[in-house]
Scaffold this motif. Sequence first.
Motif, mmCIF file in Angstrom:
data_model
loop_
_atom_site.group_PDB
_atom_site.id
_atom_site.type_symbol
_atom_site.label_atom_id
_atom_site.label_comp_id
_atom_site.label_asym_id
_atom_site.label_seq_id
_atom_site.Cartn_x
_atom_site.Cartn_y
_atom_site.Cartn_z
ATOM 1 N N ILE A 3 0.930 -1.148 -0.086
ATOM 2 C CA ILE A 3 0.035 0.107 -0.071
ATOM 3 C C ILE A 3 0.799 1.296 -0.050
ATOM 4 O O ILE A 3 1.786 1.490 0.897
ATOM 5 C CB ILE A 3 -0.935 -0.092 1.316
ATOM 6 N N ASN A 4 0.909 2.017 -0.975
ATOM 7 C CA ASN A 4 1.320 3.395 -1.210
ATOM 8 C C ASN A 4 0.486 4.181 -2.212
ATOM 9 O O ASN A 4 -0.046 3.699 -2.941
ATOM 10 C CB ASN A 4 3.147 3.256 -1.473
ATOM 11 N N PRO A 5 0.879 5.429 -2.273
ATOM 12 C CA PRO A 5 -0.092 6.368 -3.020
ATOM 13 C C PRO A 5 0.027 5.929 -4.467
ATOM 14 O O PRO A 5 -0.907 5.935 -5.174
ATOM 15 C CB PRO A 5 0.661 7.693 -2.794
ATOM 16 N N ASP A 6 1.502 5.501 -4.910
ATOM 17 C CA ASP A 6 1.404 5.301 -6.484
ATOM 18 C C ASP A 6 0.568 3.955 -6.781
ATOM 19 O O ASP A 6 -0.254 3.884 -7.815
ATOM 20 C CB ASP A 6 2.808 4.877 -6.778
ATOM 21 N N GLN A 34 -6.333 1.210 9.083
ATOM 22 C CA GLN A 34 -4.969 0.844 8.759
ATOM 23 C C GLN A 34 -4.454 1.460 7.457
ATOM 24 O O GLN A 34 -3.247 1.873 7.639
ATOM 25 C CB GLN A 34 -4.998 -0.851 8.694
ATOM 26 N N LEU A 35 -5.113 1.530 6.615
ATOM 27 C CA LEU A 35 -4.749 2.141 5.219
ATOM 28 C C LEU A 35 -4.292 3.742 5.587
ATOM 29 O O LEU A 35 -3.039 4.016 5.240
ATOM 30 C CB LEU A 35 -6.024 2.548 4.518
ATOM 31 N N LEU A 39 -0.742 5.167 5.105
ATOM 32 C CA LEU A 39 -0.419 6.504 4.422
ATOM 33 C C LEU A 39 0.272 7.598 5.023
ATOM 34 O O LEU A 39 0.875 8.335 4.679
ATOM 35 C CB LEU A 39 -1.627 6.761 3.387
ATOM 36 N N LYS A 40 0.192 7.573 6.243
ATOM 37 C CA LYS A 40 0.433 8.588 7.177
ATOM 38 C C LYS A 40 2.284 8.942 6.847
ATOM 39 O O LYS A 40 2.938 9.760 7.068
ATOM 40 C CB LYS A 40 0.353 8.287 8.656
ATOM 41 N N LYS A 41 2.918 7.334 6.555
ATOM 42 C CA LYS A 41 4.091 7.652 6.354
ATOM 43 C C LYS A 41 4.617 8.197 4.998
ATOM 44 O O LYS A 41 5.711 8.857 4.870
ATOM 45 C CB LYS A 41 4.708 6.064 6.175
ATOM 46 N N LEU A 48 -7.130 12.408 0.757
ATOM 47 C CA LEU A 48 -6.204 13.135 0.092
ATOM 48 C C LEU A 48 -5.820 12.309 -1.342
ATOM 49 O O LEU A 48 -5.743 12.975 -2.439
ATOM 50 C CB LEU A 48 -5.089 13.766 0.937
ATOM 51 N N VAL A 49 -5.298 11.100 -1.253
ATOM 52 C CA VAL A 49 -4.880 10.464 -2.132
ATOM 53 C C VAL A 49 -5.970 10.316 -3.460
ATOM 54 O O VAL A 49 -5.838 10.593 -4.399
ATOM 55 C CB VAL A 49 -4.312 9.031 -1.778
#
Length: 87
Positions: A3-6, A34-35, A39-41, A48-49
Motif C-alpha cells: 500500500i502506497n500512493p502510487d 490501517q490504510l 499512508l501517514k508514512k 487526500l490520495v
Amino acid sequence: MPINPDNIREVVLNNPQLISVESIAEYFETSTVQLNRILKKYDTSGLLVLKSIKQDIVKDMMVQDKSLEEISKRVGYSINYIKRNLL
C-alpha cells in the motif's frame, strides 16, 4: 501489492468501481484506519490520495470531451460539485 500512493493510484485508475476510501481499503484487504496509518508514512491520507486521483480523472476525461454525466458517474461526485470545485 504494498500500500502506497502510487499503487493506490494504479488500482483506482484500473478499477472504476473503487470510488471511496472504504472500497480501496477493502481492495487491499485492510481497514480504513490501517490504510490511513500506512499512508501517514507518506504524509497523506486515503481521502487526500483519492481526491487527487479523482481530480486527475476529471481533467483527463474533460480532455477526452466526455460528458459531465459520464465524469460524474466515474468519480462519484455530483455534476454540480465537479463544476464548482474541479473545473
